[in-house]
Motif scaffolding. Structure first.
Motif, mmCIF file in Angstrom:
data_model
loop_
_atom_site.group_PDB
_atom_site.id
_atom_site.type_symbol
_atom_site.label_atom_id
_atom_site.label_comp_id
_atom_site.label_asym_id
_atom_site.label_seq_id
_atom_site.Cartn_x
_atom_site.Cartn_y
_atom_site.Cartn_z
ATOM 1 N N VAL A 113 -43.359 -37.431 -4.959
ATOM 2 C CA VAL A 113 -42.542 -38.323 -4.127
ATOM 3 C C VAL A 113 -42.082 -39.530 -4.952
ATOM 4 O O VAL A 113 -42.890 -40.178 -5.624
ATOM 5 C CB VAL A 113 -43.346 -38.782 -2.897
ATOM 6 N N PRO A 114 -40.777 -39.861 -4.921
ATOM 7 C CA PRO A 114 -40.235 -40.949 -5.764
ATOM 8 C C PRO A 114 -40.491 -42.330 -5.177
ATOM 9 O O PRO A 114 -39.560 -43.074 -4.876
ATOM 10 C CB PRO A 114 -38.738 -40.614 -5.798
ATOM 11 N N GLY A 115 -41.749 -42.671 -5.009
ATOM 12 C CA GLY A 115 -42.078 -43.959 -4.405
ATOM 13 C C GLY A 115 -41.650 -45.144 -5.245
ATOM 14 O O GLY A 115 -41.135 -46.141 -4.723
ATOM 15 N N LEU A 116 -41.846 -45.051 -6.570
ATOM 16 C CA LEU A 116 -41.474 -46.164 -7.449
ATOM 17 C C LEU A 116 -39.967 -46.383 -7.444
ATOM 18 O O LEU A 116 -39.496 -47.530 -7.388
ATOM 19 C CB LEU A 116 -41.967 -45.888 -8.867
ATOM 20 N N LEU A 117 -39.195 -45.299 -7.497
ATOM 21 C CA LEU A 117 -37.734 -45.422 -7.479
ATOM 22 C C LEU A 117 -37.266 -46.069 -6.196
ATOM 23 O O LEU A 117 -36.388 -46.950 -6.210
ATOM 24 C CB LEU A 117 -37.097 -44.039 -7.641
ATOM 25 N N ALA B 19 -33.675 -41.550 -6.032
ATOM 26 C CA ALA B 19 -34.802 -41.255 -5.145
ATOM 27 C C ALA B 19 -34.422 -40.211 -4.094
ATOM 28 O O ALA B 19 -35.201 -39.290 -3.812
ATOM 29 C CB ALA B 19 -35.281 -42.539 -4.464
ATOM 30 N N LEU B 20 -33.228 -40.338 -3.525
ATOM 31 C CA LEU B 20 -32.798 -39.396 -2.490
ATOM 32 C C LEU B 20 -32.592 -37.995 -3.058
ATOM 33 O O LEU B 20 -32.949 -36.992 -2.422
ATOM 34 C CB LEU B 20 -31.514 -39.897 -1.830
ATOM 35 N N VAL B 21 -32.023 -37.911 -4.258
ATOM 36 C CA VAL B 21 -31.822 -36.598 -4.882
ATOM 37 C C VAL B 21 -33.171 -35.963 -5.218
ATOM 38 O O VAL B 21 -33.362 -34.745 -5.054
ATOM 39 C CB VAL B 21 -30.936 -36.722 -6.132
ATOM 40 N N THR B 22 -34.120 -36.776 -5.689
ATOM 41 C CA THR B 22 -35.455 -36.256 -5.968
ATOM 42 C C THR B 22 -36.113 -35.734 -4.692
ATOM 43 O O THR B 22 -36.732 -34.656 -4.683
ATOM 44 C CB THR B 22 -36.340 -37.344 -6.592
ATOM 45 N N ALA B 23 -35.973 -36.484 -3.593
ATOM 46 C CA ALA B 23 -36.519 -36.032 -2.310
ATOM 47 C C ALA B 23 -35.847 -34.736 -1.865
ATOM 48 O O ALA B 23 -36.507 -33.830 -1.321
ATOM 49 C CB ALA B 23 -36.333 -37.121 -1.255
ATOM 50 N N LEU B 24 -34.541 -34.628 -2.103
ATOM 51 C CA LEU B 24 -33.820 -33.394 -1.763
ATOM 52 C C LEU B 24 -34.355 -32.214 -2.575
ATOM 53 O O LEU B 24 -34.516 -31.108 -2.050
ATOM 54 C CB LEU B 24 -32.331 -33.585 -2.006
ATOM 55 N N VAL C 184 -35.906 -28.753 -1.162
ATOM 56 C CA VAL C 184 -35.372 -27.447 -1.544
ATOM 57 C C VAL C 184 -36.493 -26.523 -2.019
ATOM 58 O O VAL C 184 -36.566 -25.347 -1.628
ATOM 59 C CB VAL C 184 -34.297 -27.605 -2.639
ATOM 60 N N GLY C 185 -37.387 -27.044 -2.879
ATOM 61 C CA GLY C 185 -38.482 -26.224 -3.388
ATOM 62 C C GLY C 185 -39.417 -25.758 -2.286
ATOM 63 O O GLY C 185 -39.787 -24.579 -2.216
ATOM 64 N N VAL C 186 -39.808 -26.693 -1.402
ATOM 65 C CA VAL C 186 -40.712 -26.336 -0.303
ATOM 66 C C VAL C 186 -40.028 -25.367 0.656
ATOM 67 O O VAL C 186 -40.596 -24.342 1.054
ATOM 68 C CB VAL C 186 -41.176 -27.605 0.440
ATOM 69 N N GLY C 187 -38.805 -25.684 1.048
ATOM 70 C CA GLY C 187 -38.097 -24.850 2.018
ATOM 71 C C GLY C 187 -37.816 -23.455 1.499
ATOM 72 O O GLY C 187 -37.895 -22.472 2.251
#
Length: 257
Positions: free
Chosen positions: A204-208, A231-236, A240-243
């Motif tokens: 999770v991109p918490g620092l970003l 951060a949003l692209v990293t969350a996306l 994608v990986g989980v889904g």
């Protein structure tokens, strides 16, 4: 290289180390300005973005010097940030000669992070703790411990190979999901959702996100937008990986509660 060039190089080097290791833009600019001012220079300009530094010294009666440096974000290393902050305070207090200060600053840039065994164990216990925090049972935490270790091992080798951060984030989240589903598929009484949520926390991109919000509060909107999009692209990528793994598992006849 004359004194002004050395001072400018020192300040830019300090800023580069801070940006690479997760420092906030406001702190980077403040550190650079304090270093330059500690040598009695008043006519200068410093402009820092999330991936670049622009600095100029233009003292009256001397030739102006400018440095532009592209800086790519690397892995977070708070030890290097702390070392640069401490050295910048010493520079302001003891006024090291620029050449000596540059050597000390280069030493800060080569400080090693924790040993890999410690990082692997921290990732494992961290994932187990998050799984418990999000409502998992002790059996879920047990499996999450080993999934976290496997995740850190995957990230370590991906970074060595200098793979795309977005690509290996998708792959890492897919790996975490697959390993979380595995004991469930073998009829172990585990809660897959709690394990997945707990084990993706190191990604999770918490620092970003935190730096983006701090940049907005400091009216540095450009850097804030860059960090926020990152951060949003990293969350996306995580989604994608989980889904993708969950969809494939259900497509081939599996069921998830």
């Amino acid at each position: 290289m004359n004194k002004n060039q050395e001072i400018l190089s020192l300040a830019v080097l300090a800023g580069e180390i801070l940006i690479k290791n997760g420092g906030e833009i406001f702190r980077v600019e403040d550190t650079m300005m304090r270093i330059i001012e500690s040598y009695g220079i008043t006519d200068y300009n410093v402009y820092v973005l999330s991936n670049g530094i622009f600095a100029t010294i233009d003292e009256q009666g001397s030739h102006p010097y400018s440095l532009v440096r592209h800086v790519a974000f690397s892995n977070v290393n708070l030890e290097r940030i702390a070392a640069v902050n401490q050295l910048s305070r010493e520079i302001c207090e003891f006024h090291y000669p620029p050449g000596e200060a540059i050597k000390k600053m280069k030493n800060c840039s080569t400080l090693l992070s924790e040993k890999q065994l410690l990082r692997h164990l921290a990732s494992g216990f961290g994932c187990a703790a998050f799984t418990l925090l999000f409502g998992g049972k002790y059996l879920d935490c047990f499996f999450s411990l080993f999934i976290g270790i496997a995740l850190q091992s995957f990230l370590y080798h991906a970074r060595i190979r200098q793979s795309s951060r977005f690509f290996y984030t998708i792959a890492a989240s897919a790996l975490v999901t697959a390993l979380s589903i595995l004991p469930y598929a073998l009829h172990a009484p585990v809660m897959v959702d709690k394990m997945v949520i707990g084990c993706i926390m190191p990604l999770v991109p918490g620092l970003l996100l935190t730096n983006a919000i701090r940049d907005f509060f400091n009216v540095d909107f450009l850097s804030g937008v860059i960090h926020m999009v990152d951060a949003l692209v990293t969350a996306l990528c995580i989604a994608v990986g989980v889904g993708a793994v969950m969809t494939c598992y259900q497509f081939f006849g599996g069921t998830l509660l």
